[in-house]
Write a protein that holds these residues in place. Structure first.
Motif, PDB file in Angstrom:
ATOM      1  N   LEU A 204       0.872  -1.173   0.000  1.00 22.18           N
ATOM      2  CA  LEU A 204       0.000   0.000   0.000  1.00 22.18           C
ATOM      3  C   LEU A 204       0.906   1.218   0.000  1.00 22.18           C
ATOM      4  N   LEU A 205       0.705   2.115  -0.967  1.00 16.50           N
ATOM      5  CA  LEU A 205       1.514   3.327  -1.051  1.00 16.50           C
ATOM      6  C   LEU A 205       0.860   4.438  -0.238  1.00 16.50           C
ATOM      7  N   GLN A 206       1.629   5.473   0.061  1.00 17.74           N
ATOM      8  CA  GLN A 206       1.132   6.570   0.883  1.00 17.74           C
ATOM      9  C   GLN A 206      -0.057   7.273   0.253  1.00 17.74           C
ATOM     10  N   GLY A 207      -0.170   7.257  -1.050  1.00 18.25           N
ATOM     11  CA  GLY A 207      -1.283   7.915  -1.727  1.00 18.25           C
ATOM     12  C   GLY A 207      -2.540   7.073  -1.784  1.00 18.25           C
ATOM     13  N   GLY A 208      -2.495   5.856  -1.231  1.00 21.02           N
ATOM     14  CA  GLY A 208      -3.671   4.996  -1.222  1.00 21.02           C
ATOM     15  C   GLY A 208      -3.704   3.995  -2.359  1.00 21.02           C
ATOM     16  N   LEU A 209      -2.679   3.968  -3.195  1.00 19.72           N
ATOM     17  CA  LEU A 209      -2.620   3.003  -4.287  1.00 19.72           C
ATOM     18  C   LEU A 209      -2.097   1.666  -3.786  1.00 19.72           C
ATOM     19  N   TYR A 210      -2.686   0.580  -4.295  1.00 18.88           N
ATOM     20  CA  TYR A 210      -2.177  -0.754  -4.031  1.00 18.88           C
ATOM     21  C   TYR A 210      -1.371  -1.184  -5.244  1.00 18.88           C
ATOM     22  N   GLY A 211      -0.317  -1.929  -5.035  1.00 18.31           N
ATOM     23  CA  GLY A 211       0.480  -2.416  -6.149  1.00 18.31           C
ATOM     24  C   GLY A 211       1.358  -3.567  -5.727  1.00 18.31           C
ATOM     25  N   THR A 212       2.133  -4.045  -6.687  1.00 18.29           N
ATOM     26  CA  THR A 212       3.051  -5.153  -6.460  1.00 18.29           C
ATOM     27  C   THR A 212       4.466  -4.663  -6.748  1.00 18.29           C
ATOM     28  N   ILE A 213       5.387  -4.968  -5.853  1.00 15.42           N
ATOM     29  CA  ILE A 213       6.770  -4.525  -6.022  1.00 15.42           C
ATOM     30  C   ILE A 213       7.404  -5.277  -7.185  1.00 15.42           C
ATOM     31  N   VAL A 214       7.973  -4.516  -8.109  1.00  8.03           N
ATOM     32  CA  VAL A 214       8.716  -5.103  -9.220  1.00  8.03           C
ATOM     33  C   VAL A 214      10.208  -5.034  -8.912  1.00  8.03           C
ATOM     34  N   GLU A 215      10.639  -3.884  -8.370  1.00  7.31           N
ATOM     35  CA  GLU A 215      12.050  -3.682  -8.056  1.00  7.31           C
ATOM     36  C   GLU A 215      12.148  -2.792  -6.824  1.00  7.31           C
ATOM     37  N   PHE A 216      13.001  -3.205  -5.858  1.00  5.27           N
ATOM     38  CA  PHE A 216      13.167  -2.442  -4.625  1.00  5.27           C
ATOM     39  C   PHE A 216      14.573  -2.684  -4.097  1.00  5.27           C
ATOM     40  N   ASP A 217      15.306  -1.613  -3.800  1.00  5.26           N
ATOM     41  CA  ASP A 217      16.659  -1.712  -3.259  1.00  5.26           C
ATOM     42  C   ASP A 217      16.622  -1.277  -1.800  1.00  5.26           C
ATOM     43  N   ALA A 218      16.689  -2.237  -0.888  1.00  4.11           N
ATOM     44  CA  ALA A 218      16.604  -1.926   0.541  1.00  4.11           C
ATOM     45  C   ALA A 218      17.870  -1.240   1.045  1.00  4.11           C
ATOM     46  N   GLU A 219      18.965  -1.399   0.337  1.00  8.06           N
ATOM     47  CA  GLU A 219      20.224  -0.785   0.777  1.00  8.06           C
ATOM     48  C   GLU A 219      20.302   0.690   0.387  1.00  8.06           C
ATOM     49  N   ASN A 220      19.777   1.035  -0.790  1.00  6.96           N
ATOM     50  CA  ASN A 220      19.827   2.409  -1.282  1.00  6.96           C
ATOM     51  C   ASN A 220      18.408   2.949  -1.382  1.00  6.96           C
ATOM     52  N   LEU A 221      17.934   3.616  -0.341  1.00  6.65           N
ATOM     53  CA  LEU A 221      16.565   4.110  -0.311  1.00  6.65           C
ATOM     54  C   LEU A 221      16.369   5.342  -1.191  1.00  6.65           C
ATOM     55  N   ASP A 222      17.459   5.937  -1.697  1.00  4.32           N
ATOM     56  CA  ASP A 222      17.318   7.064  -2.616  1.00  4.32           C
ATOM     57  C   ASP A 222      16.923   6.594  -4.006  1.00  4.32           C
ATOM     58  N   ARG A 223      17.154   5.345  -4.296  1.00  7.24           N
ATOM     59  CA  ARG A 223      16.791   4.773  -5.592  1.00  7.24           C
ATOM     60  C   ARG A 223      15.293   4.485  -5.592  1.00  7.24           C
ATOM     61  N   PRO A 224      14.572   4.886  -6.633  1.00 13.28           N
ATOM     62  CA  PRO A 224      13.115   4.679  -6.616  1.00 13.28           C
ATOM     63  C   PRO A 224      12.740   3.206  -6.688  1.00 13.28           C
ATOM     64  N   ALA A 225      11.636   2.899  -6.053  1.00 15.26           N
ATOM     65  CA  ALA A 225      11.074   1.554  -6.130  1.00 15.26           C
ATOM     66  C   ALA A 225      10.147   1.511  -7.339  1.00 15.26           C
ATOM     67  N   ARG A 226      10.096   0.376  -8.008  1.00 20.94           N
ATOM     68  CA  ARG A 226       9.215   0.218  -9.161  1.00 20.94           C
ATOM     69  C   ARG A 226       8.037  -0.640  -8.704  1.00 20.94           C
ATOM     70  N   ILE A 227       6.822  -0.074  -8.861  1.00 22.39           N
ATOM     71  CA  ILE A 227       5.595  -0.714  -8.393  1.00 22.39           C
ATOM     72  C   ILE A 227       4.662  -0.909  -9.582  1.00 22.39           C
ATOM     73  N   GLU A 228       4.114  -2.117  -9.722  1.00 23.33           N
ATOM     74  CA  GLU A 228       3.124  -2.380 -10.759  1.00 23.33           C
ATOM     75  C   GLU A 228       1.747  -2.177 -10.140  1.00 23.33           C
ATOM     76  N   VAL A 229       1.025  -1.160 -10.624  1.00 23.39           N
ATOM     77  CA  VAL A 229      -0.283  -0.824 -10.069  1.00 23.39           C
ATOM     78  C   VAL A 229      -1.423  -1.444 -10.869  1.00 23.39           C
ATOM     79  N   ALA A 230      -1.159  -1.847 -12.088  1.00 23.21           N
ATOM     80  CA  ALA A 230      -2.123  -2.543 -12.944  1.00 23.21           C
ATOM     81  C   ALA A 230      -1.289  -3.405 -13.891  1.00 23.21           C
ATOM     82  N   PRO A 231      -1.879  -4.411 -14.485  1.00 20.91           N
ATOM     83  CA  PRO A 231      -1.103  -5.245 -15.401  1.00 20.91           C
ATOM     84  C   PRO A 231      -0.470  -4.408 -16.509  1.00 20.91           C
ATOM     85  N   GLY A 232       0.859  -4.417 -16.544  1.00 20.98           N
ATOM     86  CA  GLY A 232       1.591  -3.664 -17.557  1.00 20.98           C
ATOM     87  C   GLY A 232       1.847  -2.216 -17.206  1.00 20.98           C
TER      88      GLY A 232
END
Length: 142
Positions: free
Chosen positions: A54-82
């Motif tokens: 769940l994102l802060q804006g209320g969107l639900y999605g699935t994590i595609v890419e997330f770097d836990a070591e470098n939080l300045d790098r954006p996370a990629r979230i799939e909010v709808a297919p494609g």
């Protein structure tokens, strides 16, 4: 002796109360910070590709890419297919463990039959129909 104790309390009693409040404030702040740190570490452990969030804006999605070591790098979230969006890593509010409630079709407020000159009400697609339509559209683009 009782008179000396009362004199001592009247002169220094407020100091002891303030010192006691200061100790309580430091203790409770430290405990709260430890709890927040543990929650952040747990969220980072659970934030793996494929996890529903769940994102802060209320969107639900699935994590595609997330770097836990470098939080300045954006996370990629799939909010709808494609549909993949880049968000700040700290925009992930929490990892969702339960499935969201299934979407129910919206029934129009006006249940009248459409007349010949009035436009028909749009139909509501099921998730499977939407996925199939998007796949057809992406095949047409190729």
């Amino acid at each position: 002796m009782d008179n000396a104790f009362m004199t001592f309390l009247s002169q220094y009693g407020l100091f002891f109360v303030l010192a006691l409040l200061l100790v309580f404030m430091i203790f409770s702040t430290r405990k709260r910070n430890q709890k927040m740190k543990a929650e952040q570490e747990e969220k980072q452990r659970e934030s793996v590709p494929g996890a529903r969030v769940l994102l802060q804006g209320g969107l639900y999605g699935t994590i595609v890419e997330f770097d836990a070591e470098n939080l300045d790098r954006p996370a990629r979230i799939e909010v709808a297919p494609g549909v993949v969006i880049d968000v700040h890593s700290q925009a992930i509010l929490r990892v969702v463990t339960d499935e969201p409630a299934p979407q129910t079709p919206v029934t129009p407020l006006d249940e009248r039959e459409p007349s010949g000159d009035a436009p028909a009400e749009p139909s509501v697609e099921t998730p499977e129909e939407t996925r199939a339509r998007l796949e057809r559209d992406s095949d047409d683009d190729k």
